[in-house]
Structure formats: structure tokens, C-alpha cells
Design a protein around this motif. Structure first.
Motif, PDB file in Angstrom:
ATOM      1  N   ALA A   1       0.744  -1.189   0.024  1.00  0.00           N
ATOM      2  CA  ALA A   1       0.120  -0.130   0.106  1.00  0.00           C
ATOM      3  C   ALA A   1       0.857   1.325   0.052  1.00  0.00           C
ATOM      4  O   ALA A   1       0.518   2.160  -0.740  1.00  0.00           O
ATOM      5  CB  ALA A   1      -0.953  -0.014   1.428  1.00  0.00           C
ATOM      6  N   ILE A   2       2.038   1.316   0.807  1.00  0.00           N
ATOM      7  CA  ILE A   2       2.837   2.505   0.866  1.00  0.00           C
ATOM      8  C   ILE A   2       3.411   2.604  -0.313  1.00  0.00           C
ATOM      9  O   ILE A   2       3.611   3.681  -1.093  1.00  0.00           O
ATOM     10  CB  ILE A   2       3.986   2.190   1.843  1.00  0.00           C
ATOM     11  CG1 ILE A   2       3.291   2.302   3.280  1.00  0.00           C
ATOM     12  CG2 ILE A   2       5.177   3.196   1.627  1.00  0.00           C
ATOM     13  CD1 ILE A   2       2.804   3.692   3.690  1.00  0.00           C
TER      14      ILE A   2
ATOM     15  N   SER B   1       2.203   2.031  -3.497  1.00  0.00           N
ATOM     16  CA  SER B   1       1.179   2.226  -4.344  1.00  0.00           C
ATOM     17  C   SER B   1       0.913   3.565  -4.228  1.00  0.00           C
ATOM     18  O   SER B   1       0.672   4.280  -5.211  1.00  0.00           O
ATOM     19  CB  SER B   1       0.040   1.441  -4.629  1.00  0.00           C
ATOM     20  OG  SER B   1      -0.568   1.556  -3.200  1.00  0.00           O
ATOM     21  N   VAL B   2       0.943   4.224  -3.088  1.00  0.00           N
ATOM     22  CA  VAL B   2       0.613   5.585  -2.712  1.00  0.00           C
ATOM     23  C   VAL B   2       1.985   6.616  -2.664  1.00  0.00           C
ATOM     24  O   VAL B   2       1.584   7.830  -3.064  1.00  0.00           O
ATOM     25  CB  VAL B   2      -0.094   5.795  -1.532  1.00  0.00           C
ATOM     26  CG1 VAL B   2      -1.532   4.990  -1.538  1.00  0.00           C
ATOM     27  CG2 VAL B   2       0.574   5.381  -0.367  1.00  0.00           C
ATOM     28  N   GLU B   3       3.116   5.955  -2.521  1.00  0.00           N
ATOM     29  CA  GLU B   3       4.209   7.028  -2.431  1.00  0.00           C
ATOM     30  C   GLU B   3       4.473   7.433  -3.916  1.00  0.00           C
ATOM     31  O   GLU B   3       4.692   6.681  -4.709  1.00  0.00           O
ATOM     32  CB  GLU B   3       5.179   6.160  -1.682  1.00  0.00           C
ATOM     33  CG  GLU B   3       5.095   6.218  -0.156  1.00  0.00           C
ATOM     34  CD  GLU B   3       5.107   7.718   0.320  1.00  0.00           C
ATOM     35  OE1 GLU B   3       5.893   8.424  -0.114  1.00  0.00           O
ATOM     36  OE2 GLU B   3       4.364   7.942   1.344  1.00  0.00           O
ATOM     37  N   THR B   4       5.269   8.807  -3.971  1.00  0.00           N
ATOM     38  CA  THR B   4       5.596   9.242  -5.182  1.00  0.00           C
ATOM     39  C   THR B   4       6.906   8.493  -5.321  1.00  0.00           C
ATOM     40  O   THR B   4       7.695   8.552  -6.531  1.00  0.00           O
ATOM     41  CB  THR B   4       5.651  10.822  -5.389  1.00  0.00           C
ATOM     42  OG1 THR B   4       6.299  11.389  -4.170  1.00  0.00           O
ATOM     43  CG2 THR B   4       4.078  11.102  -5.323  1.00  0.00           C
TER      44      THR B   4
ATOM     45  N   LYS C   1      -2.767  11.228   8.800  1.00  0.00           N
ATOM     46  CA  LYS C   1      -3.681  10.687   7.958  1.00  0.00           C
ATOM     47  C   LYS C   1      -3.809   9.316   7.315  1.00  0.00           C
ATOM     48  O   LYS C   1      -4.710   8.857   6.564  1.00  0.00           O
ATOM     49  CB  LYS C   1      -3.424  11.747   6.740  1.00  0.00           C
ATOM     50  CG  LYS C   1      -2.231  11.865   6.004  1.00  0.00           C
ATOM     51  CD  LYS C   1      -1.760  12.470   5.043  1.00  0.00           C
ATOM     52  CE  LYS C   1      -0.190  12.598   4.373  1.00  0.00           C
ATOM     53  NZ  LYS C   1      -0.092  13.678   3.583  1.00  0.00           N
ATOM     54  N   ASN C   2      -2.706   8.596   7.614  1.00  0.00           N
ATOM     55  CA  ASN C   2      -2.680   7.019   7.331  1.00  0.00           C
ATOM     56  C   ASN C   2      -3.063   6.201   8.301  1.00  0.00           C
ATOM     57  O   ASN C   2      -2.650   5.035   8.266  1.00  0.00           O
ATOM     58  CB  ASN C   2      -1.280   6.678   6.741  1.00  0.00           C
ATOM     59  CG  ASN C   2      -0.657   7.487   5.730  1.00  0.00           C
ATOM     60  OD1 ASN C   2      -1.573   8.097   4.925  1.00  0.00           O
ATOM     61  ND2 ASN C   2       0.586   7.775   5.613  1.00  0.00           N
TER      62      ASN C   2
ATOM     63  N   PHE D   1      -4.224   2.444   7.696  1.00  0.00           N
ATOM     64  CA  PHE D   1      -3.411   1.483   7.417  1.00  0.00           C
ATOM     65  C   PHE D   1      -3.418   0.169   8.220  1.00  0.00           C
ATOM     66  O   PHE D   1      -2.952  -0.919   8.275  1.00  0.00           O
ATOM     67  CB  PHE D   1      -2.017   1.719   7.328  1.00  0.00           C
ATOM     68  CG  PHE D   1      -1.618   2.434   6.068  1.00  0.00           C
ATOM     69  CD1 PHE D   1      -2.036   1.824   4.747  1.00  0.00           C
ATOM     70  CD2 PHE D   1      -1.055   3.508   6.169  1.00  0.00           C
ATOM     71  CE1 PHE D   1      -1.548   2.422   3.625  1.00  0.00           C
ATOM     72  CE2 PHE D   1      -0.789   4.412   4.720  1.00  0.00           C
ATOM     73  CZ  PHE D   1      -0.834   3.686   3.642  1.00  0.00           C
TER      74      PHE D   1
ATOM     75  N   THR E   1      -4.773  -2.909   6.906  1.00  0.00           N
ATOM     76  CA  THR E   1      -3.559  -4.088   6.168  1.00  0.00           C
ATOM     77  C   THR E   1      -3.466  -5.129   7.214  1.00  0.00           C
ATOM     78  O   THR E   1      -2.906  -6.302   6.922  1.00  0.00           O
ATOM     79  CB  THR E   1      -2.538  -3.229   5.736  1.00  0.00           C
ATOM     80  OG1 THR E   1      -1.646  -2.763   6.798  1.00  0.00           O
ATOM     81  CG2 THR E   1      -2.798  -2.288   4.663  1.00  0.00           C
TER      82      THR E   1
END
Length: 158
Positions: free
Chosen positions: A33-34, A36-39, A124-125, A128, A131
Motif C-alpha cells: 500500500a505504501i 502504491s501511494v508514495e511518489t 492521515k494514514n 493502514f 492491512t
């Protein structure tokens, strides 16, 4: 009294196996998940990919006591409440849903008690926790069903 020819399972071993499976699977899902959302990627080249199993092993081992505590706080009371419907076909979905909600609540409680009152803006996370909650709930449902299944049913699964 004859010794049974099938393995006996205790509630403690069911809880321990579920906590371990939930911790490692939850950590893997968390990293996914990290990622997939991290730039920025977790690693910049292929030769740095070895860190992923190390992260899963390290953080997963750290998460085992927390998933076990979450199971004790949420899973055991729900198991006592929903025990008669353990073999219902919808129970796996309910286990995943309850695990998700319990993981979310437990992570919020843990972070609130550790770092003080948090708001959505400062943490905001918080979602998580799901998971770890979903795989822990499913693992507990699976191992609990298997532990309390009649021995005749287990003989064909070996």
C-alpha cells in the motif's frame, strides 16, 4: 485412554499462529500500500530489492505482539459472540470485515495512546491498520475452524 491420532490445537496456538500470519501478511500489504501511494519508490534500482523481505521480516516480527493484542481485545470476544455461526459461508467475509474495523480502531487507539491525541490532519494514514486487521481476522477464522473441526474431517486434509 487412547491417544488421538490427530494433532490437538489449543486456543493459545490458534491465537499465536493467527497473530504471526496476520503480522507478516499485514506488513507485506502495508508495504504494498505504501509503495502504491508514495511518489518515490521504495528502492531505486533492482539490486536494492533485497530490502523488501528484510522489511517484512523485521516489521512483521515487531507487529506480532500488536496483532495478538488486537485479537485478544477484538477477536476473542467476537468469536464467543459469533461462535455458533463459525461454519456459515458468510463468516469469512464477516471475519475480514471485523478484522478491518478492529485493525483500524486498534491502530488509532495505539497511536493515540502513544503520541497523544491525533487528528486526521496529523495522522492521515491511520487506515493502514486495516492491512493488519484483515489478514489477522481471516487467519483467526481459518485456524479456529480447523482447530475445532471434528477429527474425521481433518483426516482427509492431510
Amino acid at each position: 485412554m487412547p491417544v488421538p491420532d490427530y494433532p490437538t490445537h489449543s486456543r493459545l496456538s490458534t491465537l499465536a499462529k493467527s497473530a504471526a500470519v496476520g503480522a507478516y501478511a499485514g506488513t507485506a500489504l502495508f508495504l504494498l500500500a505504501i509503495a502504491s501511494v508514495e511518489t518515490q519508490p521504495l528502492f531505486t534500482s533492482a539490486h536494492e530489492a533485497w530490502i523488501i523481505p528484510v522489511l517484512i521480516a523485521g516489521y512483521g516480527t515487531f507487529a506480532i505482539p500488536f496483532t495478538a493484542l488486537g485479537l485478544c481485545l477484538f477477536g476473542l470476544p467476537l468469536r464467543a459472540l459469533l461462535g455458533p455461526w463459525r461454519d456459515a459461508p458468510w463468516m469469512a467475509l464477516l471475519a475480514a470485515l471485523c478484522g478491518a474495523v478492529a485493525g483500524l480502531i486498534f491502530l488509532w487507539l495505539f497511536t493515540d495512546l502513544t503520541w497523544g491525541p491525533l487528528t486526521l490532519a496529523t495522522f492521515k494514514n491511520g487506515a493502514f491498520g486495516i492491512t493488519w486487521g484483515v489478514p489477522t481476522g481471516l487467519a483467526y477464522w481459518h485456524f479456529e475452524r480447523k482447530a475445532s473441526a471434528p477429527p474425521e474431517l481433518l483426516r482427509g486434509q492431510r
